[in-house]
Write a protein that holds these residues in place. Sequence first.
Motif, short mmCIF file in Angstrom:
data_model
loop_
_atom_site.label_atom_id
_atom_site.label_comp_id
_atom_site.label_asym_id
_atom_site.label_seq_id
_atom_site.Cartn_x
_atom_site.Cartn_y
_atom_site.Cartn_z
N GLN A 1 49.98 16.94 28.61
CA GLN A 1 49.41 15.88 29.44
C GLN A 1 50.45 15.46 30.48
OE1 GLN A 1 46.21 14.09 29.49
NE2 GLN A 1 47.25 13.52 31.39
N VAL A 2 50.12 15.68 31.74
CA VAL A 2 51.02 15.31 32.83
C VAL A 2 51.09 13.79 32.90
CG1 VAL A 2 51.45 15.54 35.31
CG2 VAL A 2 50.28 17.39 34.08
N PHE A 3 52.28 13.24 33.16
CA PHE A 3 52.38 11.80 33.45
C PHE A 3 53.63 11.55 34.27
CE2 PHE A 3 55.64 9.47 30.88
CZ PHE A 3 56.22 10.55 30.26
N GLU A 4 53.66 10.35 34.83
CA GLU A 4 54.80 9.98 35.66
C GLU A 4 55.68 9.04 34.85
OE1 GLU A 4 55.24 8.00 39.99
OE2 GLU A 4 53.25 8.78 39.52
N HIS B 1 55.07 5.20 33.65
CA HIS B 1 53.64 4.89 33.68
C HIS B 1 53.01 5.28 32.35
CE1 HIS B 1 53.40 4.16 38.08
NE2 HIS B 1 54.51 4.89 38.06
N THR C 1 42.27 11.38 28.84
CA THR C 1 41.93 12.55 29.66
C THR C 1 42.10 13.82 28.84
OG1 THR C 1 42.72 11.30 31.57
CG2 THR C 1 42.34 13.65 31.90
N LEU D 1 50.66 7.03 29.58
CA LEU D 1 50.02 8.35 29.51
C LEU D 1 48.52 8.20 29.40
CD1 LEU D 1 53.02 9.20 27.97
CD2 LEU D 1 51.73 11.31 28.15
N LYS D 2 47.81 9.05 30.11
CA LYS D 2 46.33 8.98 30.09
C LYS D 2 45.82 9.94 29.00
CE LYS D 2 46.09 7.65 34.95
NZ LYS D 2 47.52 7.79 35.34
N SER E 1 54.19 17.24 31.38
CA SER E 1 53.73 18.55 31.82
C SER E 1 54.62 19.68 31.33
CB SER E 1 53.68 18.59 33.35
OG SER E 1 54.97 18.37 33.87
N ASP F 1 47.22 14.00 35.57
CA ASP F 1 47.52 12.58 35.37
C ASP F 1 46.48 11.70 36.08
OD1 ASP F 1 48.89 10.27 34.69
OD2 ASP F 1 50.36 10.46 36.31
N ARG G 1 53.76 15.39 25.44
CA ARG G 1 53.98 14.21 26.26
C ARG G 1 54.72 14.67 27.52
NH1 ARG G 1 58.06 10.58 27.02
NH2 ARG G 1 57.47 8.39 27.21
#
Length: 251
Positions: free
Chosen positions: A126-129, A132, A138, A134-135, A96, A167, A94
């Motif tokens: 999985q990169v996320f901000e 926001h 992808t 998580l995708k 990067s 992301d 969860r």
Amino acid sequence: MRILLANDDGIFAPGLRVLERAARTLSDDVWIVAPETEQSAASHSLTLHQPLRLRRLSARRYAVNGTPTDCVYLALNQLLADRPPDLVLSGVNRGSNIGEDVTYSGTIAAAMEATLLGVPAIAFSQVFEDGHPLKWKTAEAWVPRVVSKLTKQGWPKHVLINANIPDVLPKAVKGIQVTSQSLDEVGDLCVERVDPRGRTYFWVGMARAETQPGRPGTDLHAVNQGYVSVTPLHLDLTHRATLTKLRKALA
Ligand code: MN
């Protein structure tokens, strides 16, 4: 193909379920050995002074009261000692694991441990901000593609693969870029607070500065441009150029 899965977010983490679904598209012999509790930033630590338990939750699924490294160590030396896996996958983390994260990451450490024990391994993140969603879709779409391409190609002993999923939505991924590890680009902040008794305390690793574009050719730049970043990492941390220079200088 026998595949072992591990992670650092813990046995119940959504990213592990994503990795499991992805792994099952490649093999029906998937084993999971993951920490009972979250171990993010556990790095490559091994539990030396407490007893470790390998708790069976269901068929081929075990929880360990230790670190990601303990999980891979126990899986390869005990549980699967008679028939080791052909591949170890770690994650999907969860968040990067880019640049400086590499040496803190428990996700990457699980892949390091497998590599040390002679099994090829890939770490996925999985990169996320922050704030926001998580995708995960992808990661689910791209993990099997990355694994297939990499295992077809192969990579040397003592090398592991660090893969970061950008992301963006699955269809917006531009492809795979093979990158080098960035440094001095991600960074984070230390937040100072005051507790109800008036004493100062700290939160480290806050507000990561991933908004920076990164240098072309690096992991950071690739994910910011919408590519899956694939970085080969070497367990030998020796810096050859400095070695040669120091040998001459200190002779
Ligand atoms: Mn983690």
